[in-house]
Design an enzyme around this catalytic site. Structure first.
Site, PDB file in Angstrom:
ATOM      1  N   GLY A 253       0.777  -1.237   0.000  1.00 36.82           N
ATOM      2  CA  GLY A 253       0.000   0.000   0.000  1.00 36.82           C
ATOM      3  C   GLY A 253       0.806   1.283   0.000  1.00 36.82           C
ATOM      4  O   GLY A 253       0.308   2.324   0.444  1.00 36.82           O
TER       5      GLY A 253
ATOM      6  N   ASN B 273       1.609   3.205  -2.503  1.00 40.65           N
ATOM      7  CA  ASN B 273       0.941   4.232  -3.324  1.00 40.65           C
ATOM      8  C   ASN B 273      -0.304   4.771  -2.620  1.00 40.65           C
ATOM      9  O   ASN B 273      -0.628   5.958  -2.753  1.00 40.65           O
ATOM     10  CB  ASN B 273       0.589   3.669  -4.706  1.00 40.65           C
ATOM     11  CG  ASN B 273       1.774   3.704  -5.652  1.00 40.65           C
ATOM     12  OD1 ASN B 273       2.186   4.772  -6.108  1.00 40.65           O
ATOM     13  ND2 ASN B 273       2.355   2.548  -5.930  1.00 40.65           N
TER      14      ASN B 273
ATOM     15  N   MET C  46      -4.294  -6.580  -7.090  1.00 39.35           N
ATOM     16  CA  MET C  46      -3.784  -7.711  -7.879  1.00 39.35           C
ATOM     17  C   MET C  46      -4.902  -8.661  -8.307  1.00 39.35           C
ATOM     18  O   MET C  46      -4.947  -9.828  -7.902  1.00 39.35           O
ATOM     19  CB  MET C  46      -2.724  -8.475  -7.070  1.00 39.35           C
ATOM     20  CG  MET C  46      -1.515  -7.630  -6.721  1.00 39.35           C
ATOM     21  SD  MET C  46      -0.625  -7.070  -8.167  1.00 39.35           S
ATOM     22  CE  MET C  46       0.233  -8.573  -8.591  1.00 39.35           C
TER      23      MET C  46
ATOM     24  N   LEU D 152      -9.985  -7.067 -13.274  1.00 33.62           N
ATOM     25  CA  LEU D 152     -11.408  -6.746 -13.125  1.00 33.62           C
ATOM     26  C   LEU D 152     -12.159  -7.155 -14.385  1.00 33.62           C
ATOM     27  O   LEU D 152     -11.684  -6.927 -15.503  1.00 33.62           O
ATOM     28  CB  LEU D 152     -11.567  -5.243 -12.870  1.00 33.62           C
ATOM     29  CG  LEU D 152     -10.951  -4.758 -11.547  1.00 33.62           C
ATOM     30  CD1 LEU D 152     -10.870  -3.228 -11.527  1.00 33.62           C
ATOM     31  CD2 LEU D 152     -11.760  -5.263 -10.352  1.00 33.62           C
TER      32      LEU D 152
ATOM     33  N   ASN E  11      -5.547   3.366 -13.052  1.00 37.20           N
ATOM     34  CA  ASN E  11      -4.555   2.401 -12.560  1.00 37.20           C
ATOM     35  C   ASN E  11      -3.152   2.971 -12.701  1.00 37.20           C
ATOM     36  O   ASN E  11      -2.892   3.793 -13.587  1.00 37.20           O
ATOM     37  CB  ASN E  11      -4.656   1.103 -13.377  1.00 37.20           C
ATOM     38  CG  ASN E  11      -3.710   0.025 -12.870  1.00 37.20           C
ATOM     39  OD1 ASN E  11      -3.569  -0.173 -11.658  1.00 37.20           O
ATOM     40  ND2 ASN E  11      -3.048  -0.666 -13.778  1.00 37.20           N
TER      41      ASN E  11
ATOM     42  N   HIS F 211       0.711   1.509 -13.291  1.00 36.93           N
ATOM     43  CA  HIS F 211       1.405   0.281 -13.694  1.00 36.93           C
ATOM     44  C   HIS F 211       2.900   0.575 -13.794  1.00 36.93           C
ATOM     45  O   HIS F 211       3.290   1.603 -14.362  1.00 36.93           O
ATOM     46  CB  HIS F 211       0.871  -0.197 -15.043  1.00 36.93           C
ATOM     47  CG  HIS F 211       1.523  -1.460 -15.521  1.00 36.93           C
ATOM     48  ND1 HIS F 211       1.209  -2.703 -14.995  1.00 36.93           N
ATOM     49  CD2 HIS F 211       2.494  -1.669 -16.437  1.00 36.93           C
ATOM     50  CE1 HIS F 211       1.949  -3.620 -15.585  1.00 36.93           C
ATOM     51  NE2 HIS F 211       2.744  -3.027 -16.462  1.00 36.93           N
TER      52      HIS F 211
HETATM   53  C1  GRF Z   1       3.192  -0.697  -7.702  1.00 42.56           C
HETATM   54  O1  GRF Z   1       4.407  -0.914  -8.331  1.00 42.56           O
HETATM   55  C2  GRF Z   1       2.110  -0.434  -8.718  1.00 42.56           C
HETATM   56  O2  GRF Z   1       2.561   0.240  -9.836  1.00 42.56           O
HETATM   57  C3  GRF Z   1       1.691  -1.830  -9.101  1.00 42.56           C
HETATM   58  O3  GRF Z   1       1.741  -2.556  -7.905  1.00 42.56           O
HETATM   59  C4  GRF Z   1       2.681  -1.962  -7.016  1.00 42.56           C
HETATM   60  C5  GRF Z   1       1.946  -1.674  -5.753  1.00 42.56           C
HETATM   61  O4  GRF Z   1       2.829  -1.235  -4.754  1.00 42.56           O
HETATM   62  N1  GRF Z   1       0.417  -1.824  -9.759  1.00 42.56           N
HETATM   63  P1  GRF Z   1       2.251  -0.597  -3.413  1.00 42.56           P
HETATM   64  O5  GRF Z   1       1.319  -1.640  -2.796  1.00 42.56           O
HETATM   65  O6  GRF Z   1       1.524   0.651  -3.775  1.00 42.56           O
HETATM   66  O7  GRF Z   1       3.442  -0.334  -2.559  1.00 42.56           O
END
Ligand code: GRF
Length: 223
Positions: free
Chosen positions: A11, A13, A88, A91, A105, A107
């Site tokens: 988490g 982000n 993960m 959808l 999203n 990525h």
């Molecule tokens: C990030 O690298 C994001 O781009 C990808 O999954 C990872 C999630 O990391 N979709 P976090 O859980 O936000 O640390």
């Protein structure tokens, strides 16, 4: 503006989005943080006092039932935008269509290159010179959909998948807040699947100086 953040893991982000709302004094409420399994990010969101839920795929008879519960939650919470941040699960089209044009999203690659998992190792193996992160609108196709913004960096000769992941994550932690700020302040509009940056410079100006510095010379916007 009411947002939900969907996660499945640590988490980071999610934390950055929440912190950036306070830093930039955005008119944004993180109304829900939701995961599809118990994870560190959900525990942390709870500790932050955020409203959380877990719709564990294992607790439902089918993926469809799990998504129905998730969609009902988002509707009940009157969510304007859904930010996927390491959620993960792919959808379904039925789910995406209910929130068409309102799911975003992040990525860890320069899409359309390296869709899917293990992007950092695959970029190194492929001999890519550059790598980075992409924020895009979600469509039913995996890691597809209109691009909103990208941030890139040069891969160093001594980069490993882990060092590269760390460097890209720093970009992510500035790029996602930039998109949130742009959307919140009206510098970015997303409607009917169209991405229109009205004033990307103004959105960048909203970022804290260190995040702006992280993105200096790294940003690309769709034409
Ligand atoms: C990030 O690298 C994001 O781009 C990808 O999954 C990872 C999630 O990391 N979709 P976090 O859980 O936000 O640390």
């Amino acid at each position: 503006m009411r947002i939900a953040i969907l996660i499945s893991g640590r988490g980071s982000n999610m934390h950055r989005l929440c912190d950036s709302i306070a830093e930039m004094q955005l008119d944004v409420e993180v109304a829900r943080v939701i995961s599809n399994k118990p994870c560190a990010g959900i525990d942390a969101a709870q500790s932050r006092g955020l409203s959380t839920a877990v719709y564990d795929r294992k607790s439902f008879a089918s993926k469809q039932e799990q998504e129905t519960a998730l969609a009902a939650d988002l509707h009940n919470a009157d969510i304007d935008w859904v930010f996927l941040a390491g959620y993960m699960a792919v959808l379904s089209a039925e789910f995406v269509d209910q929130f068409a044009g309102r799911i975003i999203n992040i990525h860890p690659s320069l899409l359309p290159d390296f869709k899917g998992l293990d992007t950092h190792a695959r970029a190194i193996s492929a001999g890519a010179t550059h790598h980075g992160a992409t924020v895009h609108l979600v469509t039913p196709a995996l890691d597809d959909g209109p691009l909103i913004a990208q941030a890139s960096l040069a891969i160093n000769p001594d980069d490993t998948a882990d060092t590269l992941a760390g460097r890209v994550l720093s970009l992510e932690h500035a790029l996602y807040p930039l998109v949130l700020a742009g959307l919140s302040a009206g510098h970015l509009t997303l409607s009917d699947g169209a991405v229109v940056w009205r004033n990307a410079d103004a959105a960048c100006e909203m970022l804290a100086a260190d995040r702006r510095q992280t993105l200096a010379d790294a940003l690309a916007f769709p034409a």
